[in-house]
Design a protein around this motif. Structure first.
Motif, short mmCIF file in Angstrom:
data_model
loop_
_atom_site.label_atom_id
_atom_site.label_comp_id
_atom_site.label_asym_id
_atom_site.label_seq_id
_atom_site.Cartn_x
_atom_site.Cartn_y
_atom_site.Cartn_z
N GLN A 166 -32.99 -21.44 27.04
CA GLN A 166 -31.79 -20.05 27.28
C GLN A 166 -30.13 -20.59 27.68
OE1 GLN A 166 -32.97 -17.24 27.59
NE2 GLN A 166 -34.56 -17.51 26.51
N TYR A 210 -26.10 -27.35 17.03
CA TYR A 210 -25.49 -26.73 18.39
C TYR A 210 -25.01 -27.95 18.68
CZ TYR A 210 -29.06 -23.21 17.77
OH TYR A 210 -29.00 -22.13 16.65
N ASP A 240 -20.36 -17.51 18.31
CA ASP A 240 -19.99 -16.87 16.75
C ASP A 240 -20.08 -18.20 16.20
OD1 ASP A 240 -19.51 -15.51 14.46
OD2 ASP A 240 -18.75 -13.97 15.36
N VAL A 277 -25.22 -18.54 22.45
CA VAL A 277 -25.01 -19.37 21.13
C VAL A 277 -23.42 -18.53 20.81
CG1 VAL A 277 -25.14 -20.15 19.23
CG2 VAL A 277 -27.19 -19.75 20.49
N CYS A 327 -37.37 -26.80 25.75
CA CYS A 327 -36.29 -25.61 25.12
C CYS A 327 -35.74 -25.03 26.30
CB CYS A 327 -36.97 -24.58 24.60
SG CYS A 327 -37.77 -24.56 23.32
N ASP A 367 -21.61 -13.18 20.29
CA ASP A 367 -22.54 -14.52 20.86
C ASP A 367 -23.74 -13.82 21.54
OD1 ASP A 367 -19.93 -15.38 20.73
OD2 ASP A 367 -18.99 -15.63 22.68
N THR A 368 -24.05 -14.31 21.36
CA THR A 368 -25.96 -13.95 21.80
C THR A 368 -26.28 -14.85 22.56
OG1 THR A 368 -26.46 -15.40 19.86
CG2 THR A 368 -26.38 -12.64 19.11
N LEU A 369 -27.41 -14.84 23.90
CA LEU A 369 -28.56 -15.58 24.63
C LEU A 369 -29.41 -15.56 23.65
CD1 LEU A 369 -28.78 -16.43 26.92
CD2 LEU A 369 -29.68 -14.83 28.24
N SER A 370 -29.93 -17.39 23.26
CA SER A 370 -30.66 -17.30 22.63
C SER A 370 -31.88 -18.29 22.87
CB SER A 370 -30.77 -18.04 21.48
OG SER A 370 -30.13 -17.08 20.36
N THR A 371 -33.50 -18.44 23.33
CA THR A 371 -33.39 -19.69 23.26
C THR A 371 -33.35 -20.71 21.91
OG1 THR A 371 -35.38 -18.77 24.38
CG2 THR A 371 -36.07 -20.59 24.21
N ILE A 372 -33.29 -22.53 22.39
CA ILE A 372 -32.35 -23.08 21.59
C ILE A 372 -33.75 -24.09 21.74
CG2 ILE A 372 -31.15 -24.80 21.03
CD1 ILE A 372 -30.40 -21.88 20.63
#
Length: 191
Positions: free
Chosen positions: A74, A53, A79, A77, A72, A3-8
Motif C-alpha cells: 500500500q 513509480y 498526482d 501515489v 505488493c 494523491d491516492t492510496l493504492s496497492t502497487i
C-alpha cells in the motif's frame, strides 16, 4: 487528480532511482539483515513516471519489504503533475519531522534543493523544510561542503570528519584536499 492510496506491485517501483533520497547511508545492519531507519508502519509515497513509480518517501523501507519477499504494498501515489521540487521538499520535511536531520542528510538535502531554489529561499522556508531555522550564510557553508563530494559526505556521516574540518577543506587546493580525505578514509574508529 489528487494523491491516492493504492496497492502497487513492487516490480513497478524503481528502487534504484534515488533522486529524492536524502540519507543514502542510513541503512544499518540488524539481526534480520538490513533494517531501514523509520517507522515500521510507514506508508511509502511514490511519484508516477513512465508507467513506473519513484520512491519519494520510504525507499529504504521498500527495499526491506522487497528483500522480505513481499510483492505488493500500500502506498500513497502522488498526482502526475507533482514537480520534482515538491517531491524533494516532501522528502526533506518528512525526514526532519521524524527526527533532527544528521549533518550528512542536511548537506545532501541542501545540495539537492539548490537545483530548484537559492539559499535565501531555503533559509526563509527552513523551519518548514528542516524543522529548524537556518541563515543563508550557514546554508552557503553547507553548499560549499557538499562540493567535496560523496567520499567526504560518507566520512562526515561516519563521524570520521567533522563539519568544521570539512569547511576548512573547502578552502584548500584540490590536491591537498584529496590527500587529507584519503588519510581520513584510512582512519578506523575504535569502539
Amino acid at each position: 487528480m489528487s494523491d491516492t492510496l493504492s496497492t502497487i506491485d513492487l516490480d513497478r517501483i524503481r528502487l534504484s532511482d534515488q533522486r529524492f533520497c536524502i540519507s543514502p547511508f542510513s541503512e544499518t545492519r540488524g539481526q534480520g539483515g538490513l533494517v531501514p531507519e523509520g517507522h515500521p508502519a510507514l506508508v511509502p509515497v511514490l511519484k508516477p513516471e513512465n508507467n513506473d513509480y519513484i520512491p519519494v518517501i520510504g525507499g529504504a523501507w521498500l527495499r526491506h519489504i522487497q528483500r522480505a519477499g513481499q510483492t505488493c504494498i500500500q502506498a500513497i501515489v502522488l498526482d502526475d503533475r507533482t514537480s520534482d521540487c515538491s517531491c524533494l521538499c516532501r522528502a526533506v520535511a518528512f525526514k526532519s519531522m521524524m527526527r533532527p536531520l544528521l549533518i550528512s542528510e542536511l548537506i545532501r538535502s541542501v545540495f539537492l534543493l539548490r537545483a530548484h531554489h537559492d539559499t535565501d529561499w531555503m533559509a526563509g522556508h527552513s523551519s518548514q523544510l528542516f524543522n529548524q531555522a537556518f541563515t543563508p550564510t550557514y546554508l552557503d557553508q553547507i553548499l560549499a561542503v557538499s562540493g567535496l563530494g560523496d567520499p567526504a559526505l560518507c566520512l562526515i556521516h561516519s563521524n570520521r570528519l567533522s563539519f568544521k574540518a570539512a569547511r576548512m577543506l573547502c578552502t584548500m587546493e584540490a590536491g591537498q584536499r584529496e590527500l587529507i580525505l584519503s588519510v581520513f578514509e584510512r582512519i578506523k574508529l575504535s569502539t
